[in-house]
Design a protein around this motif. Structure first.
Motif, PDB file in Angstrom:
ATOM      1  N   UNK A 414      -6.889 -40.015   4.697  1.00  0.00           N
ATOM      2  CA  UNK A 414      -6.428 -40.703   3.479  1.00  0.00           C
ATOM      3  C   UNK A 414      -5.839 -42.074   3.805  1.00  0.00           C
ATOM      4  N   UNK A 415      -6.019 -43.010   2.871  1.00  0.00           N
ATOM      5  CA  UNK A 415      -5.396 -44.319   3.024  1.00  0.00           C
ATOM      6  C   UNK A 415      -4.221 -44.391   2.043  1.00  0.00           C
ATOM      7  N   UNK A 416      -3.023 -44.117   2.549  1.00  0.00           N
ATOM      8  CA  UNK A 416      -1.834 -44.215   1.695  1.00  0.00           C
ATOM      9  C   UNK A 416      -1.406 -45.670   1.634  1.00  0.00           C
ATOM     10  N   UNK A 417      -0.246 -45.916   1.107  1.00  0.00           N
ATOM     11  CA  UNK A 417       0.300 -47.279   1.056  1.00  0.00           C
ATOM     12  C   UNK A 417       0.259 -47.928   2.451  1.00  0.00           C
ATOM     13  N   UNK A 418      -0.295 -49.145   2.518  1.00  0.00           N
ATOM     14  CA  UNK A 418      -0.366 -49.805   3.830  1.00  0.00           C
ATOM     15  C   UNK A 418       0.902 -50.580   4.128  1.00  0.00           C
ATOM     16  N   UNK A 419       1.105 -50.830   5.415  1.00  0.00           N
ATOM     17  CA  UNK A 419       2.247 -51.646   5.850  1.00  0.00           C
ATOM     18  C   UNK A 419       1.742 -53.016   6.286  1.00  0.00           C
ATOM     19  N   UNK A 420       2.717 -53.871   6.598  1.00  0.00           N
ATOM     20  CA  UNK A 420       2.389 -55.246   6.947  1.00  0.00           C
ATOM     21  C   UNK A 420       1.376 -55.329   8.100  1.00  0.00           C
ATOM     22  N   UNK A 463      -3.790 -50.391  17.643  1.00  0.00           N
ATOM     23  CA  UNK A 463      -3.769 -48.946  17.907  1.00  0.00           C
ATOM     24  C   UNK A 463      -2.550 -48.598  18.765  1.00  0.00           C
ATOM     25  N   UNK A 464      -2.360 -49.367  19.843  1.00  0.00           N
ATOM     26  CA  UNK A 464      -1.233 -49.119  20.753  1.00  0.00           C
ATOM     27  C   UNK A 464       0.111 -49.286  20.045  1.00  0.00           C
ATOM     28  N   UNK A 465       0.233 -50.371  19.278  1.00  0.00           N
ATOM     29  CA  UNK A 465       1.509 -50.658  18.612  1.00  0.00           C
ATOM     30  C   UNK A 465       1.865 -49.586  17.590  1.00  0.00           C
ATOM     31  N   UNK A 466       0.867 -49.054  16.899  1.00  0.00           N
ATOM     32  CA  UNK A 466       1.126 -48.043  15.862  1.00  0.00           C
ATOM     33  C   UNK A 466       1.414 -46.662  16.449  1.00  0.00           C
ATOM     34  N   UNK A 467       0.995 -46.429  17.676  1.00  0.00           N
ATOM     35  CA  UNK A 467       1.215 -45.141  18.355  1.00  0.00           C
ATOM     36  C   UNK A 467       0.857 -43.934  17.485  1.00  0.00           C
ATOM     37  N   UNK A 468      -0.378 -43.822  17.058  1.00  0.00           N
ATOM     38  CA  UNK A 468      -0.737 -42.687  16.177  1.00  0.00           C
ATOM     39  C   UNK A 468      -0.470 -41.323  16.808  1.00  0.00           C
ATOM     40  N   UNK A 469      -0.510 -41.264  18.154  1.00  0.00           N
ATOM     41  CA  UNK A 469      -0.236 -39.985  18.824  1.00  0.00           C
ATOM     42  C   UNK A 469       1.204 -39.519  18.584  1.00  0.00           C
ATOM     43  N   UNK A 470       2.149 -40.464  18.292  1.00  0.00           N
ATOM     44  CA  UNK A 470       3.508 -40.084  17.906  1.00  0.00           C
ATOM     45  C   UNK A 470       3.600 -39.848  16.401  1.00  0.00           C
ATOM     46  N   UNK A 471       2.920 -40.719  15.646  1.00  0.00           N
ATOM     47  CA  UNK A 471       2.973 -40.603  14.181  1.00  0.00           C
ATOM     48  C   UNK A 471       2.476 -39.258  13.682  1.00  0.00           C
ATOM     49  N   UNK A 472       1.482 -38.708  14.370  1.00  0.00           N
ATOM     50  CA  UNK A 472       0.900 -37.441  13.900  1.00  0.00           C
ATOM     51  C   UNK A 472       1.979 -36.364  13.785  1.00  0.00           C
ATOM     52  N   UNK A 473       3.032 -36.483  14.634  1.00  0.00           N
ATOM     53  CA  UNK A 473       4.148 -35.531  14.556  1.00  0.00           C
ATOM     54  C   UNK A 473       5.250 -36.049  13.621  1.00  0.00           C
ATOM     55  N   UNK A 474       5.602 -37.341  13.796  1.00  0.00           N
ATOM     56  CA  UNK A 474       6.760 -37.873  13.074  1.00  0.00           C
ATOM     57  C   UNK A 474       6.446 -38.232  11.615  1.00  0.00           C
ATOM     58  N   UNK A 476       2.941 -37.838   9.480  1.00  0.00           N
ATOM     59  CA  UNK A 476       1.490 -37.577   9.393  1.00  0.00           C
ATOM     60  C   UNK A 476       0.778 -38.446   8.346  1.00  0.00           C
ATOM     61  N   UNK A 477       1.431 -38.757   7.229  1.00  0.00           N
ATOM     62  CA  UNK A 477       0.777 -39.591   6.206  1.00  0.00           C
ATOM     63  C   UNK A 477       0.517 -40.988   6.741  1.00  0.00           C
ATOM     64  N   UNK A 478       1.529 -41.517   7.419  1.00  0.00           N
ATOM     65  CA  UNK A 478       1.409 -42.852   8.020  1.00  0.00           C
ATOM     66  C   UNK A 478       0.283 -42.832   9.064  1.00  0.00           C
ATOM     67  N   UNK A 479       0.207 -41.731   9.812  1.00  0.00           N
ATOM     68  CA  UNK A 479      -0.841 -41.589  10.819  1.00  0.00           C
ATOM     69  C   UNK A 479      -2.220 -41.629  10.164  1.00  0.00           C
ATOM     70  N   UNK A 480      -2.360 -40.954   9.036  1.00  0.00           N
ATOM     71  CA  UNK A 480      -3.650 -40.966   8.327  1.00  0.00           C
ATOM     72  C   UNK A 480      -4.052 -42.390   7.962  1.00  0.00           C
ATOM     73  N   UNK A 481      -3.076 -43.132   7.442  1.00  0.00           N
ATOM     74  CA  UNK A 481      -3.358 -44.509   7.021  1.00  0.00           C
ATOM     75  C   UNK A 481      -3.807 -45.360   8.203  1.00  0.00           C
ATOM     76  N   UNK A 482      -3.099 -45.209   9.339  1.00  0.00           N
ATOM     77  CA  UNK A 482      -3.443 -46.005  10.527  1.00  0.00           C
ATOM     78  C   UNK A 482      -4.858 -45.682  11.008  1.00  0.00           C
ATOM     79  N   UNK A 483      -5.182 -44.394  11.070  1.00  0.00           N
ATOM     80  CA  UNK A 483      -6.520 -44.030  11.570  1.00  0.00           C
ATOM     81  C   UNK A 483      -7.594 -44.449  10.556  1.00  0.00           C
ATOM     82  N   UNK A 484      -7.285 -44.322   9.266  1.00  0.00           N
ATOM     83  CA  UNK A 484      -8.213 -44.839   8.253  1.00  0.00           C
ATOM     84  C   UNK A 484      -8.471 -46.323   8.505  1.00  0.00           C
ATOM     85  N   UNK A 485      -7.383 -47.055   8.748  1.00  0.00           N
ATOM     86  CA  UNK A 485      -7.517 -48.490   8.996  1.00  0.00           C
ATOM     87  C   UNK A 485      -8.353 -48.753  10.260  1.00  0.00           C
TER      88      UNK A 485
END
Ligand SMILES: [Zn+2]
Length: 672
Positions: A414-420, A463-474, A476-485
């Motif tokens: 899912x692509x939730x609200x995006x960040x800067x 990819x590195x700056x967003x650290x999706x491997x951490x977001x997936x735990x902390x 998950x919605x933000x992680x979805x948006x990053x991987x969608x992006x």
């Protein structure tokens, strides 16, 4: 001249001469840049046709046929089909790959000749030429050989002495003889037609002055020729193999290949539109005000495409003149100039067997000789593949899709609200799209590739700056948006890289399970993938190339990479004791055709060595000779005979010569 509704691009790539196989130098000169340009133009929606074909007449082909005792047709068929395949294997995709031996070309070239003849533009001149009574033919430059008047080389060619580099005419040769029969030719007169380039110079010079956007190297070459002054140039020759002069009483004359070959671009375009069922369609590209003709060539062809062919088109009338002639310089290989006549270089038909086309395309694009000569090294191909294609581009695609596969059930999250940061990376891609476009429009392909790779570099950083491997735990919605992006960025990268890497772009689409509906230049940086859509199967786009593969290429192409591991120190060298030895006895080895047994004196010592030189030297030839040996080689046995050293000899193909010393010196002398 008429005007069509939409601007059109007529892109040509130099017609390869069907007398040899294409090597990577040719590809870097004209074909890869033109293919990249055409692919880019199509992505931005321009109307482009891409024309090429084999240049199949001329003395060199006739000479090859005589040497091989086959017909010229056999020679041109061999190279035409092989080169056509080589282009396909490198994903260089012309709309037509024609040949100048086709009937349509004969007609078009003859029509061109007649048009100029009927307008009274051509002049006639009587020329003295060499004629063989025995062969009943005039001997064109390459068919004669003799002594060079400048340096005395006895095997100078009629057009050039390869020893001293002088340009010659057959009549200057001392003791000329036919290369075919050895016959001594006589001098006979022959009348030829000329195009008065000297008279056309002012007009052409004026026209080129308006070309503000041409590359500096091209303008410089042209100005050089203008300064020397163009000369009236013969457009006919006395030869068998060529387009016949379409006038009565001109038997045995053909149109000179330099005049007839570029007309091949027109013939090929006609052929293309006949195939399309629109026989007049070629005129929309050749005879329309808003059509842009662009000739991609190597620097050796500049005079023909920037000066001579435009002059021809101009005097014929109704044709567009080239809008640009983005010629490249030469690609060298390990310092050797790649040239078809010298016969070395990496052949396309060989390199495509061992490496994927995109790896070759990427490497060559990154070293294109755009403004000056450049060099190809096998180790470049390895490092470009491993650290750039695999390390940057492949890495981003792979880490993204593997993440989606493992964490999101191989679906687009899912692509939730995006960040800067999410918007920033997409905006960067949009601005890079303009930068890259600008490079392509200015024929700066190396820069275009580098700017494209900067997008992949930025994507990895994101990819590195967003650290999706951490977001997936902390988160998950933000992680979805990053991987969608990230997946959207994969799609953008496929678009941006596709002119250079068309096969990889298709593979990225397959990995994303995306059709070509949104595959246009403008969509780079846009959201084109829908959430919840299934992804395809992930795969490694660019497998690593290891040292062994590269060493095998270095060995098989005979290209020594004298760097890194191949360098030795003075200490390494001093381990080998090279000495002068005198042969005091020498005999054949029984039952061996190859071996000789030598007794040698090395200072005060006597030794016996066995050497595989019996096919080149008789025992009596060697008696008393001073030779060079490796004195400290571990003794060994050859056919049961003891050998206590090794003699040095130079070998090439079927020739072998012993290394000897320049003047008398005592045996046992150390060589260093
Ligand atoms: Zn010479």
């Amino acid at each position: 001249m008429k005007k069509s509704e939409k601007e059109k691009y007529l892109v040509t790539a130099a017609l390869p001469y069907a007398n040899g196989y294409l090597h990577i130098g040719h590809i870097a000169g004209a074909y890869l840049p033109s293919d990249i340009y055409v692919r880019y133009k199509r992505l931005i929606g321009d109307d482009v046709i891409f024309i090429c074909g084999s240049d199949e007449y001329g003395t060199a082909i006739e000479m090859s046929a005589i040497k091989e005792n086959v017909t010229p047709k056999e020679i041109i068929d061999r190279y035409h089909f092989s080169n056509k395949q080589a282009f396909e294997d490198l994903s260089i995709k012309f709309d037509i790959y024609s040949r100048t031996s086709n009937d349509i070309h004969t007609k078009t070239a003859q029509d061109f000749f007649l048009n100029l003849y009927n307008k009274g533009i051509l002049t006639q001149k009587k020329e003295k030429q060499l004629y063989s009574e025995k062969e009943k033919r005039f001997l064109a430059d390459r068919f004669v050989e003799g002594t060079c008047p400048k340096c005395g080389n006895e095997e100078a060619r009629g057009d050039q002495c390869e020893d001293c580099g002088s340009n010659l005419s057959p009549l200057e040769l001392i003791n000329p003889r036919s290369k075919i029969s050895g016959d001594t030719p006589v001098v006979k007169e022959s009348t030829h037609y000329y195009i008065p380039l000297d008279k056309l110079q002012p007009e052409i010079e004026q026209w080129i002055k308006t070309k503000k956007n041409w590359k500096a190297n091209v303008i410089n070459y042209c100005n050089g020729w203008f300064k020397t002054g163009l000369k009236s140039r013969a457009i006919t020759r006395d030869l068998d193999w060529g387009v016949k002069v379409p006038l009565e009483n001109n038997e045995g004359k053909v149109i000179y290949v330099w005049f007839e070959a570029p007309i091949g671009y027109i013939s090929a375009t006609k052929e293309l539109f006949i195939e399309k069922g629109n026989p007049d369609g070629w005129k929309d590209y050749w005879c329309s005000e808003n059509s842009k003709l662009i000739h991609f060539i190597g620097k050796d062809n500049i005079i023909f495409h920037a000066i001579v062919f435009p002059a021809m088109l101009k005097v014929y009338g109704d044709f567009v003149l080239p809008d640009n002639v983005p010629a490249n310089e030469f690609l060298n290989q390990e310092g050797n100039k790649l040239s078809k006549s010298k016969g070395h270089g990496v052949l396309v038909k060989d390199i495509v067997k061992d490496f994927p086309p995109d790896v070759v395309r990427y490497t060559l694009t990154s070293i294109l000789p755009e403004n000056k000569d450049s060099d190809f090294h096998w180790t470049d191909l390895q490092s470009k593949n491993n650290s750039e294609l695999a390390g940057i581009l492949g890495n981003f695609i792979n880490r993204t899709v593997v993440f989606a596969k493992n964490k999101f059930d191989n679906k687009i999250p899912q692509r939730y609200e995006t960040e800067k940061v999410d918007d920033e990376i997409l905006n960067f891609i949009k601005s890079q799209k303009k930068v890259i476009s600008d490079c392509y429009e200015k024929f700066r392909f190396k820069d275009a590739l580098n700017e494209t790779m900067n997008v992949a570099r930025a994507a990895n950083k994101y990819f590195n700056d967003c650290e999706p491997w951490n977001l997936i735990k902390s988160n998950p919605q933000r992680c979805e948006t990053v991987i969608n992006n990230c997946l959207q960025i994969c799609h953008s990268l496929a678009i941006l890289i596709s002119p250079v890497l068309p096969t990889s772009a298709d593979r990225i689409l397959k990995i994303l399970n995306k059709d070509k509906k949104d595959f246009v230049w403008n969509n780079a940086g846009e959201i084109c993938l829908n959430h919840n859509d299934e992804l395809g199967e992930s795969e490694i786009l660019f497998p690593q190339i290891d040292d062994k593969q590269i060493q095998a290429q270095i060995n098989s192409t005979g290209m020594e990479e004298i760097q890194g591991d191949n360098l030795i120190t003075i200490d390494d060298f001093s381990k080998v004791h090279l000495k002068v030895a005198k042969v005091i006895k020498c005999e054949n080895v029984e039952k061996s055709k190859k071996l000789l047994k030598l007794q040698i004196k090395v200072g005060e010592n006597e030794k016996q060595i066995v050497a595989g030189i019996a096919e080149y030297y008789k025992p009596e030839d060697l008696l008393g000779k001073l030779i060079v040996i490796v004195d400290n080689l571990k003794p060994t046995k050859l056919m049961g005979i003891k050998s206590e050293g090794m003699l040095l000899a130079a070998k090439k193909d079927k020739d072998l010569t012993l290394i000897t010393v320049d003047k008398e010196i005592n045996s046992g002398s150390l060589i260093n």
